[in-house]
Design a protein around this motif. Structure first.
Motif, mmCIF file in Angstrom:
data_model
loop_
_atom_site.group_PDB
_atom_site.id
_atom_site.type_symbol
_atom_site.label_atom_id
_atom_site.label_comp_id
_atom_site.label_asym_id
_atom_site.label_seq_id
_atom_site.Cartn_x
_atom_site.Cartn_y
_atom_site.Cartn_z
ATOM 1 N N SER A 41 50.964 61.899 56.241
ATOM 2 C CA SER A 41 50.921 60.662 57.032
ATOM 3 C C SER A 41 50.520 59.451 56.193
ATOM 4 O O SER A 41 50.927 58.335 56.501
ATOM 5 N N ALA A 42 49.741 59.638 55.140
ATOM 6 C CA ALA A 42 49.367 58.519 54.282
ATOM 7 C C ALA A 42 50.539 58.048 53.424
ATOM 8 O O ALA A 42 50.602 56.888 53.018
ATOM 9 N N LEU A 43 51.501 58.917 53.171
ATOM 10 C CA LEU A 43 52.659 58.584 52.340
ATOM 11 C C LEU A 43 53.803 57.971 53.146
ATOM 12 O O LEU A 43 54.609 57.208 52.606
ATOM 13 N N ALA A 44 53.867 58.263 54.419
ATOM 14 C CA ALA A 44 54.996 57.853 55.261
ATOM 15 C C ALA A 44 55.276 56.345 55.235
ATOM 16 O O ALA A 44 56.432 55.950 55.054
ATOM 17 N N PRO A 45 54.282 55.457 55.390
ATOM 18 C CA PRO A 45 54.603 54.022 55.369
ATOM 19 C C PRO A 45 55.230 53.568 54.051
ATOM 20 O O PRO A 45 56.125 52.734 54.032
ATOM 21 N N PHE A 46 54.768 54.142 52.949
ATOM 22 C CA PHE A 46 55.307 53.759 51.643
ATOM 23 C C PHE A 46 56.721 54.297 51.458
ATOM 24 O O PHE A 46 57.587 53.611 50.917
ATOM 25 N N ALA A 47 56.957 55.510 51.907
ATOM 26 C CA ALA A 47 58.300 56.085 51.810
ATOM 27 C C ALA A 47 59.282 55.299 52.667
ATOM 28 O O ALA A 47 60.423 55.052 52.254
ATOM 29 N N LEU A 48 58.859 54.878 53.841
ATOM 30 C CA LEU A 48 59.733 54.092 54.718
ATOM 31 C C LEU A 48 59.979 52.694 54.164
ATOM 32 O O LEU A 48 61.051 52.128 54.357
ATOM 33 N N ALA A 49 59.011 52.136 53.459
ATOM 34 C CA ALA A 49 59.182 50.803 52.874
ATOM 35 C C ALA A 49 60.154 50.818 51.698
ATOM 36 O O ALA A 49 60.749 49.795 51.367
ATOM 37 N N VAL A 50 60.347 51.977 51.083
ATOM 38 C CA VAL A 50 61.257 52.082 49.944
ATOM 39 C C VAL A 50 62.706 51.880 50.374
ATOM 40 O O VAL A 50 63.509 51.324 49.626
ATOM 41 N N VAL A 51 63.056 52.292 51.585
ATOM 42 C CA VAL A 51 64.446 52.224 52.033
ATOM 43 C C VAL A 51 64.960 50.783 52.067
ATOM 44 O O VAL A 51 65.955 50.463 51.392
ATOM 45 N N PRO A 52 64.337 49.851 52.803
ATOM 46 C CA PRO A 52 64.864 48.479 52.784
ATOM 47 C C PRO A 52 64.743 47.819 51.415
ATOM 48 O O PRO A 52 65.594 47.010 51.037
ATOM 49 N N THR A 53 63.709 48.186 50.661
ATOM 50 C CA THR A 53 63.554 47.631 49.321
ATOM 51 C C THR A 53 64.717 48.046 48.426
ATOM 52 O O THR A 53 65.294 47.224 47.709
ATOM 53 N N ALA A 54 65.078 49.313 48.481
ATOM 54 C CA ALA A 54 66.199 49.814 47.670
ATOM 55 C C ALA A 54 67.520 49.189 48.117
ATOM 56 O O ALA A 54 68.362 48.836 47.283
ATOM 57 N N ILE A 55 67.702 49.041 49.417
ATOM 58 C CA ILE A 55 68.923 48.418 49.929
ATOM 59 C C ILE A 55 69.032 46.981 49.424
ATOM 60 O O ILE A 55 70.096 46.540 48.994
ATOM 61 N N THR A 56 67.938 46.237 49.462
ATOM 62 C CA THR A 56 67.934 44.857 48.988
ATOM 63 C C THR A 56 68.254 44.791 47.504
ATOM 64 O O THR A 56 69.073 43.975 47.067
ATOM 65 N N PHE A 57 67.621 45.653 46.726
ATOM 66 C CA PHE A 57 67.853 45.651 45.283
ATOM 67 C C PHE A 57 69.307 45.957 44.950
ATOM 68 O O PHE A 57 69.960 45.233 44.201
ATOM 69 N N VAL A 58 69.835 47.017 45.519
ATOM 70 C CA VAL A 58 71.203 47.442 45.196
ATOM 71 C C VAL A 58 72.229 46.409 45.656
ATOM 72 O O VAL A 58 73.154 46.074 44.912
ATOM 73 N N SER A 59 72.075 45.884 46.860
ATOM 74 C CA SER A 59 73.052 44.903 47.344
ATOM 75 C C SER A 59 72.960 43.593 46.569
ATOM 76 O O SER A 59 73.970 42.968 46.281
ATOM 77 N N GLY A 60 71.772 43.162 46.205
ATOM 78 C CA GLY A 60 71.619 41.953 45.404
ATOM 79 C C GLY A 60 72.160 42.145 43.996
ATOM 80 O O GLY A 60 72.772 41.246 43.414
ATOM 81 N N TRP A 61 71.977 43.323 43.431
ATOM 82 C CA TRP A 61 72.472 43.618 42.094
ATOM 83 C C TRP A 61 73.999 43.686 42.078
ATOM 84 O O TRP A 61 74.644 43.226 41.143
ATOM 85 N N ALA A 62 74.581 44.242 43.130
ATOM 86 C CA ALA A 62 76.029 44.436 43.177
ATOM 87 C C ALA A 62 76.801 43.156 43.505
ATOM 88 O O ALA A 62 77.954 43.016 43.107
ATOM 89 N N ALA A 63 76.187 42.237 44.220
ATOM 90 C CA ALA A 63 76.890 41.004 44.610
ATOM 91 C C ALA A 63 77.045 40.067 43.415
ATOM 92 O O ALA A 63 76.216 40.050 42.513
ATOM 93 N N ARG A 64 78.122 39.293 43.428
ATOM 94 C CA ARG A 64 78.376 38.348 42.342
ATOM 95 C C ARG A 64 77.514 37.100 42.500
ATOM 96 O O ARG A 64 77.169 36.705 43.594
ATOM 97 N N HIS A 65 77.227 36.488 41.360
ATOM 98 C CA HIS A 65 76.548 35.195 41.393
ATOM 99 C C HIS A 65 77.509 34.119 41.886
ATOM 100 O O HIS A 65 78.703 34.186 41.651
ATOM 101 N N SER A 66 76.956 33.136 42.549
ATOM 102 C CA SER A 66 77.743 31.965 42.918
ATOM 103 C C SER A 66 77.942 31.119 41.657
ATOM 104 O O SER A 66 77.009 30.935 40.890
#
Length: 70
Positions: A41-66
């Motif tokens: 239970s102490a790990l659950a909040p951190f594990a759940l926070a990784v999902v949106p963080t990873a999504i943000t990183f990957v989508s920002g990395w994959a998108a082209r610069h303006s």
């Protein structure tokens, strides 16, 4: 006012969709605690926070610069 870069828009949209899917998944397993009981239970909040963080990183990395004017 400067326009928002496509990278920022892509990362924001992907995080919204990913977080919505994550919350829907959590709601679906809410009454079935045995599906997530293996996680401390102490790990659950951190594990759940990784999902949106990873999504943000990957989508920002994959998108082209303006393109920017010099």
């Amino acid at each position: 006012m400067a326009a928002v870069e496509k990278k920022v828009t892509a990362a924001t949209a992907a995080t919204f969709v990913g977080s919505t899917a994550l919350l829907a998944g959590l709601q679906a397993v809410q009454d079935h605690a045995e599906l997530v009981s293996w996680m401390p239970s102490a790990l659950a909040p951190f594990a759940l926070a990784v999902v949106p963080t990873a999504i943000t990183f990957v989508s920002g990395w994959a998108a082209r610069h303006s393109p920017r004017g010099v």
